[in-house]
Each structure stands twice: as C-alpha cells, then as structure tokens.
Write a protein that holds these residues in place. Structure first.
Motif, mmCIF file in Angstrom:
data_model
loop_
_atom_site.group_PDB
_atom_site.id
_atom_site.type_symbol
_atom_site.label_atom_id
_atom_site.label_comp_id
_atom_site.label_asym_id
_atom_site.label_seq_id
_atom_site.Cartn_x
_atom_site.Cartn_y
_atom_site.Cartn_z
ATOM 1 N N HIS B 112 29.959 44.145 98.155
ATOM 2 C CA HIS B 112 30.522 45.772 98.105
ATOM 3 C C HIS B 112 30.716 45.914 99.376
ATOM 4 C CE1 HIS B 112 30.771 50.136 98.247
ATOM 5 N NE2 HIS B 112 29.715 50.136 99.015
ATOM 6 N N GLY B 113 29.830 45.539 100.515
ATOM 7 C CA GLY B 113 29.914 45.892 101.988
ATOM 8 C C GLY B 113 31.222 44.775 102.521
ATOM 9 N N THR B 114 31.159 43.745 102.046
ATOM 10 C CA THR B 114 32.188 42.850 102.757
ATOM 11 C C THR B 114 33.630 43.275 102.197
ATOM 12 O OG1 THR B 114 30.755 40.973 102.663
ATOM 13 C CG2 THR B 114 33.036 40.362 102.715
ATOM 14 N N ILE B 115 33.781 43.709 100.895
ATOM 15 C CA ILE B 115 34.844 43.865 100.410
ATOM 16 C C ILE B 115 35.458 45.151 100.852
ATOM 17 C CG2 ILE B 115 36.081 44.937 98.383
ATOM 18 C CD1 ILE B 115 34.554 42.493 97.071
ATOM 19 N N MET B 116 34.420 46.166 100.949
ATOM 20 C CA MET B 116 34.987 47.463 101.637
ATOM 21 C C MET B 116 35.429 47.328 102.952
ATOM 22 S SD MET B 116 35.110 49.781 99.308
ATOM 23 C CE MET B 116 34.794 50.909 98.198
ATOM 24 N N VAL B 117 34.630 46.559 103.869
ATOM 25 C CA VAL B 117 35.183 46.701 105.241
ATOM 26 C C VAL B 117 36.275 45.788 105.502
ATOM 27 C CG1 VAL B 117 34.326 46.034 107.368
ATOM 28 C CG2 VAL B 117 32.729 47.206 105.935
ATOM 29 N N PHE B 118 36.032 44.190 105.017
ATOM 30 C CA PHE B 118 37.011 43.207 105.472
ATOM 31 C C PHE B 118 38.342 43.321 104.613
ATOM 32 C CE2 PHE B 118 32.781 42.132 107.477
ATOM 33 C CZ PHE B 118 33.236 41.996 108.485
ATOM 34 N N LEU B 119 37.938 43.508 103.467
ATOM 35 C CA LEU B 119 39.312 43.525 102.500
ATOM 36 C C LEU B 119 39.765 44.732 101.948
ATOM 37 C CD1 LEU B 119 37.595 40.737 100.385
ATOM 38 C CD2 LEU B 119 39.624 40.324 101.635
ATOM 39 N N GLY B 120 39.145 45.850 102.382
ATOM 40 C CA GLY B 120 39.656 47.357 101.760
ATOM 41 C C GLY B 120 39.982 48.208 102.869
ATOM 42 N N VAL B 121 39.228 48.622 103.544
ATOM 43 C CA VAL B 121 39.588 49.729 104.745
ATOM 44 C C VAL B 121 40.385 49.140 105.720
ATOM 45 C CG1 VAL B 121 38.582 51.242 106.215
ATOM 46 C CG2 VAL B 121 37.462 51.048 104.338
ATOM 47 N N VAL B 122 39.888 47.919 106.485
ATOM 48 C CA VAL B 122 40.743 47.581 107.406
ATOM 49 C C VAL B 122 42.061 46.991 107.159
ATOM 50 C CG1 VAL B 122 40.797 45.873 109.335
ATOM 51 C CG2 VAL B 122 38.776 46.969 108.810
ATOM 52 N N PRO B 123 42.442 46.350 105.946
ATOM 53 C CA PRO B 123 43.583 45.901 105.481
ATOM 54 C C PRO B 123 44.648 47.106 105.193
ATOM 55 C CG PRO B 123 42.162 44.493 104.643
ATOM 56 C CD PRO B 123 41.206 45.463 105.333
ATOM 57 N N LEU B 124 43.930 48.077 104.505
ATOM 58 C CA LEU B 124 44.664 49.277 104.385
ATOM 59 C C LEU B 124 44.992 50.035 105.783
ATOM 60 C CD1 LEU B 124 46.164 51.070 102.597
ATOM 61 C CD2 LEU B 124 43.833 52.290 101.987
ATOM 62 N N ALA B 125 44.242 50.270 106.554
ATOM 63 C CA ALA B 125 44.421 51.257 107.865
ATOM 64 C C ALA B 125 45.154 50.404 108.990
ATOM 65 C CB ALA B 125 42.962 51.489 108.407
#
Lengths: 254, 601
Positions: B112-125
């Motif tokens: 959850h942590g890895t995906i949210m930070v490295f695969l979700g928020v940063v790629p989107l932002a």
C-alpha cells in the motif's frame, strides 16, 4: 483488567519522568490548536466575505499584510522555546543522564522474533557471557555455563519485573531484526538495533501490571510481540529476585 | 481569443535560438501525426500523450493501493473474522477461508505504501500533470528530450508490473514495510527482491523524467518567459525535479546493496552473530542496519516534498484563477519552494531519533525540522491571503484546492510534535505518525490532484466534467477522509503501534478498537465516494459539455493552446508579455489578462 490505564488519548503515566513528555505533548497541541483555529477562522471568513457576487470584481491592488509576518516570527520564536525549554533537555535526560549504576537496577533485554528475553545479573551485578552459538530453546540467550558471572543470572521470557521507585537501566540488544522496546505507561521507547547495545532508562512511581510493546515492524508476529511489565513493591521484588537467584545458584552448586 | 494568439505575435528582430529550436521541434511533431497508432499512443514521444499515460496509470495504481488498504481495514476492524463475499476468492497463502494471515497483512501494508507513493501519487503529480502542463506553461512545443520522456514512462510501467507481479511469487510480495528496513528485509521472502528490482526501474524512470523537466524549464521557455514569469506550478515542478534528481541516487545505491545482501550474501546491512529462529544466520556479518535507514530516508524525506510541492503548485494555479486575483507574494512563494527544496535534504534523520542517536545529532535534525516548517507556513499563508479581496468562484476544482489548505495545515502542524525528539519518544511509530503523513498526502496531495483533474480536464479532453457529480465527490470525500485520519491521532496518543496485524492483542490498543471500526467504515465509504468521480471521469470523456480554449478565463499559457492541444502544442510560437497571474488588473475591462495577450487586447 488494564482498561483503567488506557483510553482514547495519552495512557496513564506511571513513571517519574514521563510528565515532561506529556507536558510537551500538551503544550505543542495547545499551540497547534491556537494556530489552526485562528488560521482556519480567517480562511472561513475570507471564503464567505469574498465569495463571488454579481457585478463585483476582485481587488487586485497589491497590498501588504503585516500580521502574517508577526505570526511567522511568533511561530519561529515559539519553536525555539519548544526546542530549548522542552525537547533538548527532556531528550538529553532520556538519552544521556543515566542514573548512577550502584543505585539502579540493571537489566538486559534481548529482543527476538517475537519475544523479549529479560536477563537480570545476579547478586554479583555482572551479566554472564553470551555466545550466539550456544543459543538453544532452553538457553534462548546463549549464556555460557562456563562463565562464573552468569551462574546467578536470572532470565525470564516476556516478563519484566522491576521494583517501584528504583531507576532501571535497560541494555537493549536484538538477536535478529530491528525491534523497538516501548512501554507506553513509562513514556519509554527505544529502537533495538541488532549488532549494537543501546541503553535506556526509566523509573516507575506506581505498582501494577502493564505491557511492553514492540513498536517497530519485526515480521509476521510483530502484532503479538507483547511483553508483560510488572512494577512491584521493593520488598516484593527483592523476595522474588532472591528466590530466583537462589534457585539458579542452588541448581548449579548443590 | 483564438485569433489573438498567433496573428498579433511580433517577430523578434534578432534571431532567437530557442525559437528556431522550437519551430523545428514543432515541425517534427507535425510529422508525427502520420505515425502509426502504436507510435502515437503507445510508444509516444509527445509529452501530452505521455502525461496522459502517466496520469491514467497513476490513477489505476491509486485505486489499487486504496483497495489494498480497504482489505487491511477489515482485519483491523474485525480481526480474525472471515472477510465476507470476496474472502473466499483469496488463495490459502493470503487468507484461510476468508481469515487474513499476518504475512498477507504485512504484504498489503508494505505494498500500500509503496504503490501509493511511488506508483500512484508521484507518477500522477509529476509524470502526469508535470509532463502535460510544464511544457505548455512554459510555452514549449514538447519536452526537451521526448525519447527520454517515453523511456521514463516505460521504466515506470515495467516497475509497476514488477511490483504487482511480486504478489504472485512464493512467499508473496514485500512485507517489511514500505521502508524495507534490514535485517528484516534482507531475510524476507523473494517478493522483497522483486520490490528492489521494481524500485530500481522506478528510480531510473524518475531520474530520466527529472532531467527532462529541468532542461525543459531552463532551455525551452518561450520568448519573454523569464524565470519570474513562470507560473508557480512550473516552479514547483522544477524544484521537485531537482529533489528527484539528487535524492533518488542514494536509494538506488541502497537498493543495489540490499540486492547484494539478498542475492550475493554480502552483509552491508547485516551485523555479525544474528540468530534467526534459533539458528545462527550464515552471513559474513560486519554490516550495519542503520546504514540503510540513512540512505533510505535521505531519499524518502525529500520524497515527501516531491509529493507535496506539485500539489502546492496545482493549488496555487487553481486558487489564483478562481479568486480572480494575482497570487499574494508570488516571489515569497517561489523562494519558499526553493528553500523547502534545499532544506528537505537536511532533515532526514528526524525519522531516526529513537535509533540510539546522540543528543547533538538529534538537536541538529530537530533544528532543521523546525526551520523547514517556516517556509511551509509561508506557502499556506500566501495562499490564504490570496483569497482576501478576491471574487471567489466555488467550482469543484476550487473546492478541492481550498480543502487542501486546512488538510495540509493539519498534516503540517501534527508534524511538529513528531519533529521534537522528546515528544517523539511517545509518538514515534504510532498511529499518530500515520495520521500525520496521511493528512499531508491523502486529503492534502490527493485532494490537490483531484483539483488538478477537475481544473485541467477541459484542456486535456475539450470537455467539462459534471459539477454536480464533482461536488458530491468532494463533500463525501472530505467527510470520510477526515473520519479516517482524525481518530488516528487519538490512537497515536494512546500509543498504538503501527503495522499491527491484530490491534486487539495489546491492552492499550484494545481500548481504541471502537475507533478502528469507525475508521474502517469511513474508509469503505470513502471508496464508495469515488464512484461519482469514476462515473464523472468516463462519462465526461464522452458526454461532457464541449468547451473552448479557455473555459476558466485563466491567464497561463496552457490556456492559449487549443483544447486539446495538438502535437507541438501551439499553432505558432507564443510570446509572453507579463507575469503569470494578471487577474483583475486595474483599468481593464476583462478580469483576466493572459500572459501572451498584447497590451491592446
């Protein structure tokens, strides 16, 4: 059984020194609340007052507000107070100002997946030598039976007993991975790093049964790495301790 | 508005290098129109297509990461009870007749942590919004290195595939927390190896992306676009790119070292004499687990600002546009962002106060932590003061952008007790920390990202999203997300440790168990609250009201391009005459004055 100690906020504090941590937490939260409520009221007021109205244009003329500068300076100043008056001295006391060893109870706590091995030096005040190669189910610490210093050592698993109103110096070590030795009611928490021994200390002011918590993810049993922490009367502790050491020395030297 | 763009543009007298470069780039882009489908939309080199690829992939990962969390919330609310309906579909390595295993819980937590930070928020932002709007806002036809940009996305994609694949290897995915502290991570099952390989791909992706952002901002600004005419969004992305560029290499090094520990049996992070499960571990020893923590947090603290700076950029754009006022203290904002970027490299060890750190070191990191709070307060202050004297439009993007302010405020303020080592003694590794950083990232950054989606959707698609669905999405999300994270502060104060598979095992955690039930219900409701957004997103793609070039009457350059912008972005090179936020300029009829409009328009 322990409900009376715990609720939806800070747990009961049964340590001599924990009030300082609590006081800092309270002071910071009051400061945060004042800042947030003031700032949030301003936000809501601005949102209502400057909502879009017909035939009204925004006023773009540059203006300078002085208040925010003062608030900024105030925040910075208060942070200096928080650091110098609270955090530095409290943390320094926890890390550096250890009680005198001759007046304190010394105990070694060796963490493993997923238990706390508690190791008291016997009457001689010396911990027996440990060797990882000697670790077995019956000898979880790997104590060397050949070492005379270890003959009267008392070991328990997941049960830390300490006398009340006596400073306790804990030597923390880990057999395998990183754990974190925490006793919420003592306001004590210290990461246990394998490969090194880290010292921590505390002093209880009230007797009772509490829990030791592992605060650092240490594997699939992390959630049940619970230890029992008992604060006893000095006499009660002494009786237990003498009985345990007698058992040990009695067995070894009949 | 369309006509004022190119026709009134004056040619500069002296030959301008950057303009030539741009025109040749634009010509090159136009030829791209003839490319086959897979080169135009799959292996595309157009920054807008890449931005959309990043954005959609990022949104999917956000949903996936959120789903993992919703599963965890069942176990936290009702430990040991079988998961209804879907529990039976999980393999026995994850759940036994619907009852979750601790191994699986730890996998869910770490991923959850890895995906949210490295695969979700940063790629989107960064990958999504940054890629799409940074070139547009600086008036460039594309990124400086389109091929690198494409490679950056595909590295990210492969990294994501590796991460998801890790769930299916024996022993499951990484389960040592998103922080992957050794020795636990060194001795974890195979999933950890895949985690490290996945991270290596993600790190490479970020590096290539950040190079592109920096060079584009420095080299491809259109004529007249001086640094202090850049929209704050560009500044935020620019600083973010430097953070990614400088902070990720140490993590790359750390990941390689951990891989060596796992595969080549080195002992960079393994001390001598470890005994795991009663057996002496066969490792050469002599390493130090704290080395990993230093390397990891040297990345991961700047990473926090990688998460928050683009959000600040998006919010600044939306607030200034919807208050119809220039931003208050533009330069203060820019300098704050630069200062935050610099300081973010000097605070990492405040994650490590309780590792046995000495008082001098901890004093240093406490001081830097307090110092970094000052520019963050300045950013919040300037945004609130921007509202003063404005004419505020409460559309959906604006609601999300405004909500960002108090939510980020709570996240920032609760960082204060954690930044003080003495208070950290009690609060470290408790739910207080979880509440704190989620306020920064979830109702903070993710709300800003939603604001950005609602704000720029018309530019990307040429259609508007529904305001009604948007407002339902906003108000329900706001209520439930606070329902999730606010009680965590109480749990944290009670001393409840994080990452507990079964919180009822501890007496002090048991007393807050009713809060866990409440939080879980809020989390599932928050999941439901995203349905209006998903409907709105896809519905508006097809049936949204068509919109012109500049539906919000905004001033920055992306609104000077058609909606959606064609390859090469601008029909002709744009020229910039003024700062980014000339709203309600005195003596002008219209309340917005685009950066590229001539004096007379």
């Amino acid at each position: 059984m322990q409900e009376k100690y715990y609720g939806w906020g800070l747990p009961v504090d049964v340590s001599v020194h924990g009030w300082q941590v609590d006081q800092l937490i309270v002071v910071v939260h009051v400061f945060m609340a004042v800042l947030f409520i003031g700032w949030f009221s301003f936000l809501i007021y601005a949102l209502i007052r400057f909502r879009q109205k017909p035939a009204h244009q925004a006023d773009a003329r540059a203006r300078h507000f002085k208040l925010p500068t003062y608030v900024e300076a105030g925040v910075a100043l208060f942070e200096v107070v928080l650091l110098c008056a609270f955090s530095f001295p409290i943390f320094s006391q926890a890390r550096n100002e250890f009680p005198r060893e001759d007046k304190a109870l010394k105990v070694r706590v060796v963490a493993e997946q997923f238990a706390w091995n508690v190791h008291y030096p016997g009457k001689d005040g010396l911990f027996g030598r440990m060797d990882p190669k000697l670790i077995k189910a019956v000898n979880p610490l790997g104590l060397d039976p050949a070492d005379p210093a270890g003959r009267d050592d008392v070991t328990t698993v997941n049960q830390l007993r300490v006398p009340v109103h006596t400073p306790v110096i804990v030597e923390l070590a880990s057999k395998d991975v990183i754990h974190s030795f925490a006793i919420p009611v003592m306001r004590v928490k210290q990461d246990v790093i394998p490969g090194q021994t880290v010292r921590s200390w505390f002093e209880a002011k009230q007797t009772g049964n509490f829990q030791i918590v592992c605060a650092q993810l240490c594997g699939l049993g992390h959630y049940r790495m619970r230890g029992f922490f008992t604060v006893q009367d000095k006499d009660e502790f002494r009786t237990w301790f003498d009985a345990e050491t007698a058992k040990k020395t009695g067995q070894k030297q009949p | 508005m369309n006509s004022e763009l190119g026709s009134t543009l004056k040619r500069p007298k002296r030959p301008d290098k950057s303009n030539h470069k741009m025109e040749s780039l634009m010509g090159g882009r136009r030829e791209n129109e003839k490319l086959p489908f897979w080169r135009r939309y799959i292996f595309s080199q157009d920054h807008k297509v890449i931005g959309i690829q990043y954005g959609i992939t990022g949104l999917c990962f956000l949903l996936f990461g959120f789903t993992l969390m919703m599963l965890m919330r069942w176990q936290l609310a009702y430990p040991g009870k079988p998961l209804p309906l879907i529990g039976q579909f999980f393999p026995e390595t994850a759940m036994i007749s619907g009852i979750m295993l601790p191994e699986f819980y730890n996998q869910l937590g770490a991923m959850h942590g890895t995906i949210m930070v490295f695969l979700g928020v940063v790629p989107l932002a960064v990958g999504g919004f940054g890629n799409y709007f940074l070139p547009l806002q600086v008036g460039a036809p594309d990124m400086a290195f389109p091929k690198l940009n494409m490679v950056s996305y595909w590295f990210y994609f492969v990294g994501g595939v590796v991460m998801i694949a890790s769930f299916f290897v024996p022993g499951g995915a990484a389960q040592s927390g998103w922080t992957s502290y050794p020795p636990l991570a060194d001795i974890a099952p195979t999933g950890q190896t895949l985690w490290l390989v996945g991270m290596a791909f993600l790190i490479n992706s970020s590096l290539l992306g950040s190079l592109n952002f920096i060079v584009t901002t420095v080299q491809l600004r259109t004529e007249g676009m001086s640094f202090f005419r850049l929209p704050f969004f560009v500044w935020a992305q620019f600083v973010t790119a430097f953070l990614l560029l400088l902070a990720f290499p140490p993590l790359m090094a750390a990941a390689v070292l951990q891989l060596m520990d796992r595969l080549a049996h080195t002992s960079f992070f393994m001390p001598s004499g470890l005994v795991v499960a009663g057996k002496v571990l066969e490792a050469s020893g002599g390493g130090n687990p704290l080395l990993w923590q230093h390397l990891f947090w040297f990345l991961a603290h700047p990473e926090v600002y990688v998460l928050i700076l683009p959000a600040m950029g998006i919010v600044a754009e939306i607030i200034t546009c919807n208050t119809r006022k220039p931003i208050y203290g533009y330069k203060a904002l820019v300098y704050s962002a630069l200062f935050i970027g610099f300081m973010s490299f000097l605070v990492w060890a405040h994650h490590m106060y309780l590792t046995g750190m000495g008082t001098k070191m901890s004093a240093f990191f406490q001081i830097t932590t307090m110092i970094i709070s000052i520019p963050s307060v300045i950013v919040l202050t300037t945004m609130v003061l921007t509202l003063w004297g404005g004419s505020i439009r409460f559309n959906t993007p604006m609601l999300f952008a405004i909500a960002f302010l108090p939510m980020f405020g709570i996240g920032g303020l609760t960082g204060l007790p954690l930044g003080l080592a003495a208070a950290d003694i009690h609060l470290h590794d408790t739910y207080y920390v979880i509440g704190h950083f989620h306020y920064v990232v979830a109702p903070g950054t993710i709300f800003a990202l939603f604001a950005g989606i609602y704000h720029w959707f018309p530019k990307i698609t040429g259609r508007r999203m529904s305001e009604t669905l948007g407002k339902i999405h906003f108000w329900s999300s706001l209520a439930f997300i606070n329902g999730i994270f606010m009680p965590m502060f109480l749990q944290g104060l009670a001393g409840v440790s994080r990452r507990l598979f079964d919180p009822t095992q501890y007496a002090h955690a048991l007393s807050t168990q009713p809060l866990n039930v409440f939080i879980s219900i809020c989390a599932w409701l928050l999941g439901l609250a995203q349905i209006p957004f998903i409907l709105n997103f896809f519905g508006s793609l097809f049936w949204g009201r068509r919109t012109g070039q500049n539906p919000w009457e905004a001033t920055t350059l992306e609104w000077a391009a058609p909606s959606p912008p064609p390859h090469g972005n601008f029909p002709k090179p744009v020229r910039v005459y003024r700062g980014p936020y000339e709203y309600s300029a005195p003596g002008r009829k219209k309340d917005f004055w685009p950066q590229n409009a001539l004096e007379a328009d």
